[in-house]
Design an enzyme around this catalytic site. Structure first.
Site, short mmCIF file in Angstrom:
data_model
loop_
_atom_site.label_atom_id
_atom_site.label_comp_id
_atom_site.label_asym_id
_atom_site.label_seq_id
_atom_site.Cartn_x
_atom_site.Cartn_y
_atom_site.Cartn_z
N TYR A 1 0.83 -1.21 0.00
CA TYR A 1 0.00 0.00 0.00
C TYR A 1 0.87 1.26 0.00
CZ TYR A 1 -3.79 3.13 1.64
OH TYR A 1 -4.71 4.14 1.76
N LYS B 1 1.05 4.19 -2.83
CA LYS B 1 0.72 5.58 -2.52
C LYS B 1 1.91 6.53 -2.73
CE LYS B 1 -3.64 4.96 -1.48
NZ LYS B 1 -4.68 5.46 -2.37
P1 NAP Z 1 -13.44 2.45 1.09
O1 NAP Z 1 -14.47 2.92 2.05
O2 NAP Z 1 -12.91 1.05 1.23
O3 NAP Z 1 -13.99 2.66 -0.40
C1 NAP Z 1 -13.19 2.34 -1.49
C2 NAP Z 1 -13.93 2.61 -2.78
O4 NAP Z 1 -13.05 2.27 -3.86
C3 NAP Z 1 -15.17 1.77 -2.94
O5 NAP Z 1 -16.21 2.55 -3.49
C4 NAP Z 1 -14.75 0.69 -3.93
O6 NAP Z 1 -15.78 0.23 -4.78
C5 NAP Z 1 -13.74 1.44 -4.76
N1 NAP Z 1 -12.84 0.54 -5.47
C6 NAP Z 1 -12.00 -0.39 -4.96
N2 NAP Z 1 -11.35 -1.02 -5.96
C7 NAP Z 1 -11.80 -0.48 -7.11
C8 NAP Z 1 -11.52 -0.70 -8.49
N3 NAP Z 1 -10.64 -1.63 -8.88
N4 NAP Z 1 -12.19 0.03 -9.42
C9 NAP Z 1 -13.09 0.96 -9.06
N5 NAP Z 1 -13.40 1.22 -7.76
C10 NAP Z 1 -12.76 0.52 -6.81
O7 NAP Z 1 -12.14 3.37 1.12
P2 NAP Z 1 -11.91 4.85 1.69
O8 NAP Z 1 -11.42 4.72 3.07
O9 NAP Z 1 -13.06 5.71 1.38
O10 NAP Z 1 -10.64 5.27 0.80
C11 NAP Z 1 -10.75 6.06 -0.37
C12 NAP Z 1 -9.34 6.42 -0.84
O11 NAP Z 1 -8.66 7.13 0.20
C13 NAP Z 1 -8.46 5.20 -1.16
O12 NAP Z 1 -7.63 5.50 -2.25
C14 NAP Z 1 -7.64 5.04 0.11
O13 NAP Z 1 -6.42 4.38 -0.15
C15 NAP Z 1 -7.44 6.49 0.51
N6 NAP Z 1 -7.11 6.66 1.92
C16 NAP Z 1 -7.98 6.30 2.90
C17 NAP Z 1 -7.63 6.49 4.23
C18 NAP Z 1 -8.54 6.13 5.39
O14 NAP Z 1 -8.12 6.27 6.54
N7 NAP Z 1 -9.77 5.68 5.14
C19 NAP Z 1 -6.37 7.02 4.54
C20 NAP Z 1 -5.51 7.36 3.52
C21 NAP Z 1 -5.89 7.21 2.21
P3 NAP Z 1 -16.88 -0.85 -4.30
O15 NAP Z 1 -17.80 -0.09 -3.42
O16 NAP Z 1 -17.53 -1.31 -5.54
O17 NAP Z 1 -16.13 -1.92 -3.57
#
Ligand code: NAP
Length: 247
Positions: free
Chosen positions: A155, A159
């Site tokens: 990861y 990133k």
């Molecule tokens: P999340 O709740 O797990 O949601 C992820 C989303 O990405 C879901 O809508 C999922 O679609 C979609 N997705 C996954 N694989 C995909 C693919 N191959 N093609 C198209 N869509 C895809 O994640 P989140 O926490 O909101 O994170 C959003 C972004 O922020 C990510 O890039 C993550 O790495 C980044 N981020 C998050 C955090 C945190 O603390 N949450 C921290 C740093 C960075 P489905 O609904 O269809 O599964």
């Protein structure tokens, strides 16, 4: 702030992507949402209704951004339906956490394919159109891409790659009024972080100067800044939204 603009947000039926879609719609943008799992169909339909009630046009497209043909079709369909694309938020992302010695090649490859290659696929296709009109591309990285994290070498590598990609593409398109920036969230309460144990959450909390986790809305507000003219002279930047975690 975004009236008359068209925004596509990948991975946007849950978590941070959903919050960005709602925030951009509130600011007046027409929205293209995207998801990939069958299990998200129902949530996608609900979100379309919620966004339409806000008075904007909405399109939901199922596509796996890691597959170049599907990413291409996603961008093409969005532009065909709305006539243009002003804002692309490359938000879709996954984790497959494991200590390096136990991490499989598949776990490494899958995370790179979605988190990094997915951004390459969508940006390459969208920028062909966006470089003619100008616009804003926002890539979701993570503080882990800046600092590394035990158990997340796949990861963190993906990133960190997003940051290098963002800065390179920002330089390529700076003369075309197409700005490219990244957001590096810290710990945000979503499905992605809900799976962590209380012990892990306590350890993370100790390293957050603001002593609380962030919300998806707090990330969305920074995305709104980068999408709008408020950031008209900002490109190639990485903005942390982490309560001070990685400073
Ligand atoms: P999340 O709740 O797990 O949601 C992820 C989303 O990405 C879901 O809508 C999922 O679609 C979609 N997705 C996954 N694989 C995909 C693919 N191959 N093609 C198209 N869509 C895809 O994640 P989140 O926490 O909101 O994170 C959003 C972004 O922020 C990510 O890039 C993550 O790495 C980044 N981020 C998050 C955090 C945190 O603390 N949450 C921290 C740093 C960075 P489905 O609904 O269809 O599964």
């Amino acid at each position: 702030m975004l009236k008359g603009k068209v925004a596509l947000i990948t991975g946007s039926v849950r978590g941070i992507g959903k919050a960005i879609s709602l925030c951009f719609a509130k600011a007046g943008a027409d929205i293209v949402i995207n998801y990939t799992s069958d299990s998200s169909e129902v949530e996608a339909k609900k979100l379309v209704e919620e966004l339409e009630q806000m008075g904007v046009k909405v399109l939901a497209i199922k596509a796996d951004v890691s597959k170049s043909e599907e990413a291409k079709a996603l961008i093409t369909e969005a532009i065909k339906s709305f006539g243009k694309l002003d804002i692309l938020v490359n938000n879709a992302g996954i984790t497959k956490d494991m200590l390096l010695l136990r991490m499989t090649e598949q776990e490494f490859d899958k995370v790179i394919e979605v988190n990094l290659k997915g951004i390459f696929n969508c940006t390459k296709e969208a920028s062909r159109a966006m470089m003619k009109t100008g616009g804003s591309i926002i890539n979701m990285t993570s503080v882990v891409g800046l600092s590394g994290n035990a158990g997340q070498s796949n990861y963190a590598a993906s990133k960190a790659g997003v940051i290098g990609f963002t800065k390179s593409v920002a330089k390529e398109f700076a003369g075309k009024k197409l700005r490219v920036n990244a957001i590096a969230p810290g710990f945000i309460n979503t499905d992605m972080t809900n799976v962590l144990t209380d012990k892990v959450k306590e350890d993370i909390m100790r390293n957050i100067p603001m002593k609380r986790f962030g919300s998806s809305d707090e990330v969305a507000k920074v995305a709104l800044f980068l999408a709008s003219d408020l950031s008209s002279y900002v490109t190639g930047e990485v903005i942390r939204v982490d309560g001070g975690m990685a400073m």
